[in-house]
Write an enzyme that holds these catalytic residues in place. Structure first.
Site, PDB file in Angstrom:
ATOM      1  N   SER A   1       0.867  -1.170   0.000  1.00 22.32           N
ATOM      2  CA  SER A   1       0.000   0.000   0.000  1.00 22.32           C
ATOM      3  C   SER A   1       0.913   1.231   0.000  1.00 22.32           C
ATOM      4  O   SER A   1       1.921   1.249  -0.691  1.00 22.32           O
ATOM      5  CB  SER A   1      -0.938  -0.026   1.208  1.00 22.32           C
TER       6      SER A   1
ATOM      7  N   TYR B   1      -4.571   8.282  -6.293  1.00 25.96           N
ATOM      8  CA  TYR B   1      -3.580   7.319  -5.786  1.00 25.96           C
ATOM      9  C   TYR B   1      -3.847   7.010  -4.315  1.00 25.96           C
ATOM     10  O   TYR B   1      -3.920   5.843  -3.908  1.00 25.96           O
ATOM     11  CB  TYR B   1      -2.181   7.899  -5.973  1.00 25.96           C
TER      12      TYR B   1
ATOM     13  N   LYS C   1      -5.085   3.484  -2.417  1.00 28.04           N
ATOM     14  CA  LYS C   1      -4.283   2.847  -1.377  1.00 28.04           C
ATOM     15  C   LYS C   1      -5.073   2.688  -0.079  1.00 28.04           C
ATOM     16  O   LYS C   1      -4.886   1.714   0.660  1.00 28.04           O
ATOM     17  CB  LYS C   1      -3.007   3.650  -1.128  1.00 28.04           C
TER      18      LYS C   1
END
Length: 289
Positions: free
Chosen positions: A183, A199, A203
């Site tokens: 992650s 992004y 994650k």
């Protein structure tokens, strides 16, 4: 007592591993750590990637301990390719000791701004410039791929946990049968001056996916663990490059530096060994935010 020696506690010699994105960045660091310690690593890369130099280097590093690297092409954003890849691994191996599901991408807005100082109009224009396809691609690689890879390889991972290692012991007693998902610390904070929204959101989804998979796989003795690296040199984050967007953040890290390959390799050796734990592990030296 030999059972307390680091060689015994953290050994991966003879283990079989899959590392996605294993020819560059964090994935390459992890692959190096595994082959140097005697593991056989299936290094997964896109068909478009040049893998020869990385694989040659990995096999050179693994010579002393008996580690090796095998290149395999697979687009992890494609479910059918994942299925074909899992079938291939099943033909080559009767068990898989670890899946390091590491590959990831980042798609910043085409119109960029400093989100910490931008005017309302500048911020809106930048954020609105994000393409729907960029969000979809980001989630397909950064989140969904971890799911389908873990599910496709589950029988081989379960076989590793129940693998007879002799002396009346099973593989799970040595940490075999583990999924490690990469992650990011971006899932936990918003301290950069660029827009990492797609992004970071992907994650954050990955963090919860780790918990969901861990709950579902636990009765088969397959562990699922997440790692949340901070700022580590990669193609995505060229630490040391001029005008590096994250350089100002290093002063907010107690170690005052970016992550290193020994940080990454050591973490993986710990997590996939008999000493490994569950849930997630932060690798950002407790960034202040």
């Amino acid at each position: 007592m030999s059972s307390f020696s680091t060689t015994n506690l953290f050994s991966v010699k003879g283990y079989v591993a899959v590392v996605t994105g294993g020819c560059s960045g964090i994935g390459f660091m992890i692959s190096k750590g595994l082959v140097v310690n005697g593991a056989k690593v299936y290094v997964i890369a896109l068909p478009s990637e040049q893998t020869h130099d990385a694989i040659t280097k990995l096999n050179e590093l693994g010579q002393v301990a008996g580690g090796s690297a095998v290149p395999v092409t697979c687009d992890v954003s494609d479910k059918d390719e994942i299925a074909n890849f899992a079938a291939y691994i099943g033909q080559q191996e009767d068990h898989l000791d670890m899946l390091i599901s590491n590959a990831g991408i980042r798609r910043d807005p085409p119109v960029q701004c400093n989100v910490l100082t931008a005017t309302l109009t500048e911020l809106q224009q930048s954020m609105w410039s994000s393409r729907h396809s960029d969000w979809a691609d980001t989630f397909r690689v950064n989140t969904t791929a971890h799911y389908f890879l873990s599910v496709a390889l589950l029988p081989l991972l379960a076989a590793a946990s129940s693998f007879d290692i002799g002396g009346g012991r099973l593989g799970r007693e040595e940490g075999r049968g583990a999924v490690i998902v990469t992650s990011s610390c971006a899932s936990m904070h918003n301290v950069t001056n660029i827009d990492l929204t797609s992004y970071a959101t992907s994650k954050a989804g990955t963090d919860h996916l780790v918990r969901l998979l861990a709950a579902k796989f636990s009765r088969f003795y397959v562990r699922v663990v997440g790692i949340n690296p901070g700022f580590v040199p990669s193609n995505m984050n060229p630490v040391g490059a001029e005008d590096n967007i994250f350089s100002a953040l290093f002063d907010r890290v107690p170690a005052k530096r970016a992550g290193s390959e020994s940080d990454m390799a050591g973490t993986i050796l710990y997590l996939v060994s008999r000493a490994g734990v569950g849930d997630t592990l932060r690798l950002d030296s407790r960034l202040s935010y």
